[in-house]
Design an enzyme around this catalytic site. Structure first.
Site, PDB file in Angstrom:
ATOM      1  N   SER A 142       0.822  -1.204   0.000  1.00 44.96           N
ATOM      2  CA  SER A 142       0.000   0.000   0.000  1.00 44.96           C
ATOM      3  C   SER A 142       0.855   1.253   0.000  1.00 44.96           C
ATOM      4  O   SER A 142       0.327   2.356  -0.020  1.00 44.96           O
ATOM      5  CB  SER A 142      -0.919  -0.014   1.215  1.00 44.96           C
ATOM      6  OG  SER A 142      -0.211  -0.422   2.347  1.00 44.96           O
ATOM      7  N   ASN A 159      -3.749   6.026  -0.315  1.00 47.00           N
ATOM      8  CA  ASN A 159      -3.210   6.159   1.042  1.00 47.00           C
ATOM      9  C   ASN A 159      -2.504   7.491   1.283  1.00 47.00           C
ATOM     10  O   ASN A 159      -2.377   7.921   2.428  1.00 47.00           O
ATOM     11  CB  ASN A 159      -2.295   4.986   1.369  1.00 47.00           C
ATOM     12  CG  ASN A 159      -3.120   3.751   1.679  1.00 47.00           C
ATOM     13  OD1 ASN A 159      -4.166   3.845   2.296  1.00 47.00           O
ATOM     14  ND2 ASN A 159      -2.653   2.607   1.216  1.00 47.00           N
ATOM     15  N   HIS A 210      -2.563  -2.842  -6.164  1.00 46.18           N
ATOM     16  CA  HIS A 210      -3.035  -2.515  -4.822  1.00 46.18           C
ATOM     17  C   HIS A 210      -4.558  -2.586  -4.707  1.00 46.18           C
ATOM     18  O   HIS A 210      -5.275  -1.758  -5.264  1.00 46.18           O
ATOM     19  CB  HIS A 210      -2.525  -1.111  -4.441  1.00 46.18           C
ATOM     20  CG  HIS A 210      -2.903  -0.704  -3.064  1.00 46.18           C
ATOM     21  ND1 HIS A 210      -3.211   0.592  -2.717  1.00 46.18           N
ATOM     22  CD2 HIS A 210      -3.046  -1.427  -1.927  1.00 46.18           C
ATOM     23  CE1 HIS A 210      -3.519   0.636  -1.433  1.00 46.18           C
ATOM     24  NE2 HIS A 210      -3.422  -0.572  -0.930  1.00 46.18           N
ATOM     25  N   GLU A 262      -5.587   0.018  -7.483  1.00 48.37           N
ATOM     26  CA  GLU A 262      -4.535   0.941  -7.942  1.00 48.37           C
ATOM     27  C   GLU A 262      -3.478   0.136  -8.696  1.00 48.37           C
ATOM     28  O   GLU A 262      -3.016  -0.898  -8.202  1.00 48.37           O
ATOM     29  CB  GLU A 262      -3.853   1.617  -6.747  1.00 48.37           C
ATOM     30  CG  GLU A 262      -4.497   2.915  -6.321  1.00 48.37           C
ATOM     31  CD  GLU A 262      -3.738   3.587  -5.169  1.00 48.37           C
ATOM     32  OE1 GLU A 262      -3.401   4.768  -5.308  1.00 48.37           O
ATOM     33  OE2 GLU A 262      -3.497   2.932  -4.142  1.00 48.37           O
TER      34      GLU A 262
HETATM   35  N1  CAA Z   1     -16.987 -10.028   1.303  1.00 49.65           N
HETATM   36  C1  CAA Z   1     -18.082  -9.974   0.522  1.00 49.65           C
HETATM   37  N2  CAA Z   1     -19.062  -9.061   0.680  1.00 49.65           N
HETATM   38  C2  CAA Z   1     -18.946  -8.220   1.723  1.00 49.65           C
HETATM   39  C3  CAA Z   1     -17.845  -8.222   2.599  1.00 49.65           C
HETATM   40  C4  CAA Z   1     -16.829  -9.171   2.346  1.00 49.65           C
HETATM   41  N3  CAA Z   1     -15.729  -9.233   3.105  1.00 49.65           N
HETATM   42  N4  CAA Z   1     -18.010  -7.234   3.524  1.00 49.65           N
HETATM   43  C5  CAA Z   1     -19.170  -6.635   3.235  1.00 49.65           C
HETATM   44  N5  CAA Z   1     -19.732  -7.222   2.136  1.00 49.65           N
HETATM   45  C6  CAA Z   1     -20.941  -6.791   1.428  1.00 49.65           C
HETATM   46  C7  CAA Z   1     -22.201  -7.094   2.136  1.00 49.65           C
HETATM   47  O1  CAA Z   1     -22.658  -8.370   1.805  1.00 49.65           O
HETATM   48  C8  CAA Z   1     -23.133  -6.014   1.609  1.00 49.65           C
HETATM   49  O2  CAA Z   1     -23.603  -6.373   0.320  1.00 49.65           O
HETATM   50  P1  CAA Z   1     -24.946  -5.726  -0.336  1.00 49.65           P
HETATM   51  O3  CAA Z   1     -24.617  -4.293  -0.662  1.00 49.65           O
HETATM   52  O4  CAA Z   1     -25.183  -6.543  -1.537  1.00 49.65           O
HETATM   53  O5  CAA Z   1     -26.022  -5.831   0.689  1.00 49.65           O
HETATM   54  C9  CAA Z   1     -22.212  -4.814   1.447  1.00 49.65           C
HETATM   55  O6  CAA Z   1     -20.897  -5.369   1.340  1.00 49.65           O
HETATM   56  C10 CAA Z   1     -22.301  -3.901   2.617  1.00 49.65           C
HETATM   57  O7  CAA Z   1     -21.986  -4.637   3.800  1.00 49.65           O
HETATM   58  P2  CAA Z   1     -22.785  -4.557   5.166  1.00 49.65           P
HETATM   59  O8  CAA Z   1     -24.221  -4.205   4.907  1.00 49.65           O
HETATM   60  O9  CAA Z   1     -22.496  -5.784   5.967  1.00 49.65           O
HETATM   61  O10 CAA Z   1     -22.056  -3.437   5.961  1.00 49.65           O
HETATM   62  P3  CAA Z   1     -21.914  -1.920   5.635  1.00 49.65           P
HETATM   63  O11 CAA Z   1     -23.044  -1.371   4.861  1.00 49.65           O
HETATM   64  O12 CAA Z   1     -21.582  -1.354   6.960  1.00 49.65           O
HETATM   65  O13 CAA Z   1     -20.625  -1.861   4.689  1.00 49.65           O
HETATM   66  C11 CAA Z   1     -18.328  -1.716   4.246  1.00 49.65           C
HETATM   67  C12 CAA Z   1     -19.408  -2.407   5.050  1.00 49.65           C
HETATM   68  C13 CAA Z   1     -18.506  -2.047   2.763  1.00 49.65           C
HETATM   69  C14 CAA Z   1     -17.008  -2.288   4.751  1.00 49.65           C
HETATM   70  C15 CAA Z   1     -18.440  -0.157   4.450  1.00 49.65           C
HETATM   71  O14 CAA Z   1     -18.476   0.142   5.806  1.00 49.65           O
HETATM   72  C16 CAA Z   1     -17.308   0.600   3.809  1.00 49.65           C
HETATM   73  O15 CAA Z   1     -17.302   0.853   2.621  1.00 49.65           O
HETATM   74  N6  CAA Z   1     -16.305   1.027   4.640  1.00 49.65           N
HETATM   75  C17 CAA Z   1     -15.132   1.756   4.172  1.00 49.65           C
HETATM   76  C18 CAA Z   1     -14.149   0.770   3.607  1.00 49.65           C
HETATM   77  C19 CAA Z   1     -12.916   1.465   3.083  1.00 49.65           C
HETATM   78  O16 CAA Z   1     -12.750   2.670   3.106  1.00 49.65           O
HETATM   79  N7  CAA Z   1     -11.996   0.635   2.583  1.00 49.65           N
HETATM   80  C20 CAA Z   1     -10.741   1.114   2.072  1.00 49.65           C
HETATM   81  C21 CAA Z   1      -9.739   1.027   3.145  1.00 49.65           C
HETATM   82  S1  CAA Z   1      -8.200   1.625   2.572  1.00 49.65           S
HETATM   83  C22 CAA Z   1      -7.463   0.321   1.911  1.00 49.65           C
HETATM   84  O17 CAA Z   1      -7.932  -0.786   1.914  1.00 49.65           O
HETATM   85  C23 CAA Z   1      -6.168   0.614   1.323  1.00 49.65           C
HETATM   86  C24 CAA Z   1      -5.004   0.377   2.176  1.00 49.65           C
HETATM   87  O18 CAA Z   1      -3.963   0.108   1.634  1.00 49.65           O
HETATM   88  C25 CAA Z   1      -5.015   0.515   3.627  1.00 49.65           C
END
Ligand code: CAA
Length: 291
Positions: A119, A190, A140, A152
């Site tokens: 990342s 990031n 990424h 990415e």
């Molecule tokens: N696998 C498959 N599906 C998943 C899943 C997984 N691990 N986690 C969640 N889902 C699905 C759910 O089934 C649900 O599907 P539908 O839309 O079809 O109903 C959808 O995702 C939403 O999940 P939930 O309803 O359970 O929960 P939520 O609405 O609270 O969403 C989330 C969860 C998608 C994680 C949301 O909170 C979110 O987008 N959070 C921010 C995530 C983010 O910013 N990620 C980037 C981080 S930075 C990074 O990764 C880079 C790095 O290098 C650090």
């Protein structure tokens, strides 16, 4: 070049998500980890996440079963040698990544594209220590990989056009969207996201807000799906700190200094969801703020 088989190094939260999306898109996946228990756990997590997609009618039961059947596991890194594409998704530490490449390189076929899910670490520097800098790229993924649309793509200084275009086609087949970033510390996502999370930790450290008020402010006031501290716990506080250090060292600007409170949480081993405690305590029924 056509990619059919994919080797993934590291079966942690990123590795299992990457294996999930590649298997679902029809690739043969060989997932590697030094720890056999981690491989077993990864298969269980992939199965559970695929079930969730079946129950939400995103995929059929037959798609789920076919995806699971495409994933094989191994504790022997060298068995990834014959694959067309290798994605390293191990711990975010350069020495760990370098040791993996050194062990793997003598066994790779000459045409294999080698990538890292880093990342933040320099792709050019990682590539320069391999025998194929022209076939090396940053690949990424975002967490949770099955849900997040973006990937990415980062070219090192020597990456050739064919490698880049092959990975663009792979991202397309995964049904995701590629963003191309130049190879500078922490790339695009990031570079922007981590200083925001680090600033949220400073706001906590200085007592401007508490864990709950900070997260609610960004969720309700800026429509973020998760608050910054909840998101930091989700990503892993060790990963957040590692990325801040890469920004601080690589850009030599004090605006990237990691918050001492973030360092303290990492020193305590309170790394977020994966260790049961971070800015929230996850050991009970509902997460409880730790400050
Ligand atoms: N696998 C498959 N599906 C998943 C899943 C997984 N691990 N986690 C969640 N889902 C699905 C759910 O089934 C649900 O599907 P539908 O839309 O079809 O109903 C959808 O995702 C939403 O999940 P939930 O309803 O359970 O929960 P939520 O609405 O609270 O969403 C989330 C969860 C998608 C994680 C949301 O909170 C979110 O987008 N959070 C921010 C995530 C983010 O910013 N990620 C980037 C981080 S930075 C990074 O990764 C880079 C790095 O290098 C650090």
């Amino acid at each position: 070049m056509t990619i059919e088989t994919v080797g993934i190094v590291g079966a942690g939260q990123m590795g299992n998500g990457i294996a999930h999306v590649f298997a679902l898109a029809g690739y043969e996946v060989l997932l590697n980890d030094i720890n056999a228990d981690a491989l077993e756990k990864a298969l269980a997590v992939i199965g559970k996440n695929l079930d969730r997609q079946v129950s939400r009618e995103k995929i059929s039961q037959a798609d789920r079963d076919a995806a699971m059947a495409r994933i094989k596991t191994t504790t022997k890194l060298i068995e990834l040698g014959p694959t067309d594409l290798v994605i390293e998704a191990a711990t975010e530490r350069e020495t760990v990544k370098q040791a993996i490449f050194e062990d793997l390189l003598p066994h790779l076929k000459p045409t294999t594209i080698l990538t890292s899910n880093t990342s933040s670490i320099s792709i050019t520097r990682l590539a320069s220590r391999t025998d194929r800098p022209e076939k090396f790229m940053g690949f990424h993924f975002m967490n949770p990989v099955p849900v997040m649309q973006l990937v990415e793509l980062i070219r090192g200084i020597a990456t050739d056009k064919e490698t880049y275009e092959t990975l663009l086609a792979v991202v397309d087949k995964l049904g995701k969207t590629a963003a191309s970033a130049e190879d500078f510390p922490a790339f695009i996502v990031n570079r922007i996201l981590m200083p925001m999370i680090n600033e949220a930790v400073y706001v906590l450290y200085e007592g401007v807000g508490n864990v709950r008020s900070i997260d609610e402010s960004l969720k309700l006031g800026a429509n973020h799906p998760m608050g910054p501290l909840e998101l930091a716990d989700f990503i892993g506080l060790d990963t957040c700190l590692a990325i801040m250090n890469v920004l601080h060292d690589g850009l030599a600007d004090t605006k990237y200094r990691p918050c001492p409170l973030l360092t303290k949480y990492v020193e305590a081993g309170w790394l977020g969801r994966k260790t049961g405690r971070g800015f929230y305590d996850y050991r009970g029924e509902v997460p409880v703020p730790t400050r």
